[in-house]
Write an enzyme that holds these catalytic residues in place. Structure first.
Site, PDB file in Angstrom:
ATOM      1  N   ASP A 252       0.705  -0.661   0.129  1.00 10.46           N
ATOM      2  CA  ASP A 252      -0.010  -0.103   0.043  1.00 10.46           C
ATOM      3  C   ASP A 252       0.775   1.196   0.040  1.00 10.46           C
ATOM      4  OD1 ASP A 252      -3.076   1.094   0.781  1.00 10.46           O
ATOM      5  OD2 ASP A 252      -1.493   2.464   1.392  1.00 10.46           O
TER       6      ASP A 252
ATOM      7  N   LYS B  43       0.584   3.526   1.510  1.00 13.83           N
ATOM      8  CA  LYS B  43       0.680   4.330   3.051  1.00 13.83           C
ATOM      9  C   LYS B  43       2.007   3.345   3.807  1.00 13.83           C
ATOM     10  CE  LYS B  43      -4.546   4.558   4.158  1.00 13.83           C
ATOM     11  NZ  LYS B  43      -4.155   3.343   2.883  1.00 13.83           N
TER      12      LYS B  43
ATOM     13  N   TYR C  34     -14.940  -0.717   5.543  1.00 14.75           N
ATOM     14  CA  TYR C  34     -17.163  -0.492   4.831  1.00 14.75           C
ATOM     15  C   TYR C  34     -17.504   0.634   5.941  1.00 14.75           C
ATOM     16  CZ  TYR C  34     -21.639  -0.479   3.029  1.00 14.75           C
ATOM     17  OH  TYR C  34     -22.526  -0.892   2.277  1.00 14.75           O
ATOM     18  N   GLN C  35     -17.462   1.505   4.761  1.00 12.61           N
ATOM     19  CA  GLN C  35     -17.271   1.797   3.485  1.00 12.61           C
ATOM     20  C   GLN C  35     -16.567   1.619   2.926  1.00 12.61           C
ATOM     21  OE1 GLN C  35     -19.922   2.053   1.186  1.00 12.61           O
ATOM     22  NE2 GLN C  35     -21.505   2.455   2.894  1.00 12.61           N
TER      23      GLN C  35
ATOM     24  N   SER D  96     -13.049   2.485   0.638  1.00  8.26           N
ATOM     25  CA  SER D  96     -13.025   4.265  -1.117  1.00  8.26           C
ATOM     26  C   SER D  96     -12.820   3.822  -2.326  1.00  8.26           C
ATOM     27  CB  SER D  96     -11.175   4.334  -0.606  1.00  8.26           C
ATOM     28  OG  SER D  96     -10.370   3.344  -0.277  1.00  8.26           O
ATOM     29  N   TYR D  97     -12.505   2.685  -2.642  1.00  9.07           N
ATOM     30  CA  TYR D  97     -12.978   2.267  -4.243  1.00  9.07           C
ATOM     31  C   TYR D  97     -13.765   0.616  -4.185  1.00  9.07           C
ATOM     32  CZ  TYR D  97      -8.792  -0.556  -4.041  1.00  9.07           C
ATOM     33  OH  TYR D  97      -7.895  -1.390  -3.367  1.00  9.07           O
TER      34      TYR D  97
ATOM     35  N   HIS E  19     -13.854  -1.952  -5.611  1.00  9.23           N
ATOM     36  CA  HIS E  19     -13.957  -3.469  -6.071  1.00  9.23           C
ATOM     37  C   HIS E  19     -13.093  -3.882  -4.569  1.00  9.23           C
ATOM     38  CE1 HIS E  19     -11.682  -5.670  -9.345  1.00  9.23           C
ATOM     39  NE2 HIS E  19     -10.337  -6.454  -7.564  1.00  9.23           N
TER      40      HIS E  19
ATOM     41  N   HIS F 298     -11.177  -5.839  -1.905  1.00  5.54           N
ATOM     42  CA  HIS F 298     -10.007  -5.629  -1.321  1.00  5.54           C
ATOM     43  C   HIS F 298     -10.130  -5.819  -0.309  1.00  5.54           C
ATOM     44  CE1 HIS F 298     -10.966  -1.383  -1.660  1.00  5.54           C
ATOM     45  NE2 HIS F 298     -10.745  -1.168  -0.508  1.00  5.54           N
TER      46      HIS F 298
END
Lengths: 316, 316
Positions: B171, B173, B235-236, B238-239, B241, B243
């Site tokens: 990631d 980060k 949840y939610q 950030s995108y 799909h 992961h």
């Protein structure tokens, strides 16, 4: 060079006691002239006053290395113009010298493991551990609160009902002042729930009731909207009398609210609701695999999970 | 000087979007060639490998300024030897350019609310929101990774199976150096899961399979024990799909791993296992109330949950 700086430069590294990569701190143990010393270092925060100069090679970012680029996203490593004179130092560095074993413990990390507690391990071993934790008056301090022998002046709200009731009071971690750091504990009056492991669908009305009473009482007392509060429990808890943590949503609780330690009350209620739909038999949290973080200093690690990991018999 | 670096140097500062002095992060809004851009910067963690050299003027602490001394306690400000080549950079700097209003909201400080998303609210409103988030090539950067058009050199592990497979990669980060700050993303190849809301008991074998493959691949690649890793989803997210986040257990991830945002993969599997026992009908996460933290700048707050809270009709 001051004497203090001379001492620091003479530090002979022994080992890393702890490191927090989120907050960028590092604790080192070593010796100076043969006597034990601890260095604690923390990277400094960005100096917001210099934000307008952030990309300036002379006053902000110096060398830049592009690590990666994908579409509109670019990430670099950078060095930053810094001088210890104008508050843009790279780090704050503390030296404790000579230090004691107490200092060393205080600044040491313990290794953490992710463990999966199966229903079998819970029944066979963890229940025994819990029995030991509630025996011999170990919960007297809780009963002192519930029976108003201690801390009664701190009570924020009480529902005295022996079955549905609870006491709401500030947690020690709260400074009682900073609203966004609000941290309360809700301790239930009933004594038949040691942890979430004892929860079944029968407890849904109880949990829904304390949920709404906690939110109403805390939000009214501190003039907050109910949706400014999050309610969660810990597994494993620090003591085995059912209690809930009530925290301001904006408060970064770090370890206290992290997955693998904390479980939202709402999530517990939802899981119990699904269990209620399972017709054939009475189900409960006792029937689940629960995965959580466990420090090596914790008795559950030493007595149960480390032996199991090494194929030895738990010694409890 | 790369084009990306030229862009960064051309950044015209507008305002600070957010700052975290605890984690030493800074988010800046500005423009490059008149188009909006966001710089997010984070001080790097200390490089533990260099701890033995910490007090060396040539390899560690450079200038030292003694702030205060009290008995055995000494406080200094220091500058640190750093070069962007050997992982001792002062900061990670990310550039998002050109950025959208969504990015600006995401990186701005904001009021947070605890919301309860019922199955009805999800079906009626949130699904529409998600449709918008996956339309118009918004997931292209994900497909770039899955189809090896971008970041393929960063891939730590890949299972190429279109149904059971996934790509594991660092990631952004993570500084790629500090093991206790390890932060990987596992992006699945299948495109039919937008979020946990799409998960049903049928996905249990899939989730168990990626769980064990992720733990094996990551622990082998970085010489860690599997119980040094925690796997969770957001949840939610950030995108939209599916992961997973793979993080070192000792890393205090703050908001990323907090309840109300993160859910352990193991917990999801357990909940799905209970759902599987519910005979009468096919159940899934779509049927649960999900409680989570939502910032005021998030479209879901403005378009759905704020109107609902105020008794207005959601505008989505």
């Amino acid at each position: 060079m001051t004497g203090a700086e001379r001492d620091l430069r003479a530090f002979k590294f022994e080992r890393i006691l702890n490191q927090d990569t989120g907050r960028k701190t590092l604790n080192l143990l070593g010796t100076i002239d043969g006597k034990p010393a601890i260095i604690t270092a923390e990277k400094t925060a960005f100096n917001a006053a210099r934000a307008p100069l952030f990309v300036s090679p002379s006053d902000g970012l110096q060398s830049l290395t592009l690590l990666q680029k994908n579409d509109i996203y670019h990430w670099f490593l950078a060095s930053i113009q810094q001088s210890t004179d104008d508050g843009d130092a790279a780090a704050k560095v503390n030296l404790i010298y000579p230090c004691t074993d107490v200092h060393i413990k205080k600044y040491s990390a313990q290794q953490i493991h992710m463990v999966v507690e199966t229903p079998e391990v819970y029944q066979q071993y963890v229940t025994k551990y819990i029995e030991g934790k509630v025996a011999g008056g170990r919960l007297n301090w809780v009963y002192n609160i519930l029976e108003h022998r201690e801390e009664s002046e701190k009570i924020v709200f009480e529902d005295g009902d022996k079955l549905m009731g609870f006491i709401l009071l500030p947690d020690l971690k709260w400074d009682l002042v900073t609203l966004t750091a609000l941290y309360l504990s809700a301790i239930v009056h009933r004594t038949d729930i040691r942890s979430i492991r004892d929860l079944t669908p029968d407890h849904i009305p109880f949990l829904r009731s304390i949920r709404s009473k906690i939110l109403t009482a805390a939000s009214e007392r501190y003039s907050l909207a109910a949706d400014q509060l999050k309610i969660y429990v810990h597994y494993q808890p620090s003591y085995y009398h059912f209690h809930l943590h009530v925290v301001h949503v904006s408060h970064d609780m770090g370890a206290s609210a992290t997955v693998g330690k904390a479980i939202l009350l709402d999530e517990i209620i939802q899981t119990l609701e699904v269990m209620r739909l399972v017709g054939e038999k009475e189900m409960g949290y006792r029937d689940l695999e629960i995965t959580y973080l466990l420090g090596e200093e914790h008795d559950l690690w030493r007595k149960i999970f480390e032996p199991l990991k090494e194929g030895r018999a738990p010694s409890i």
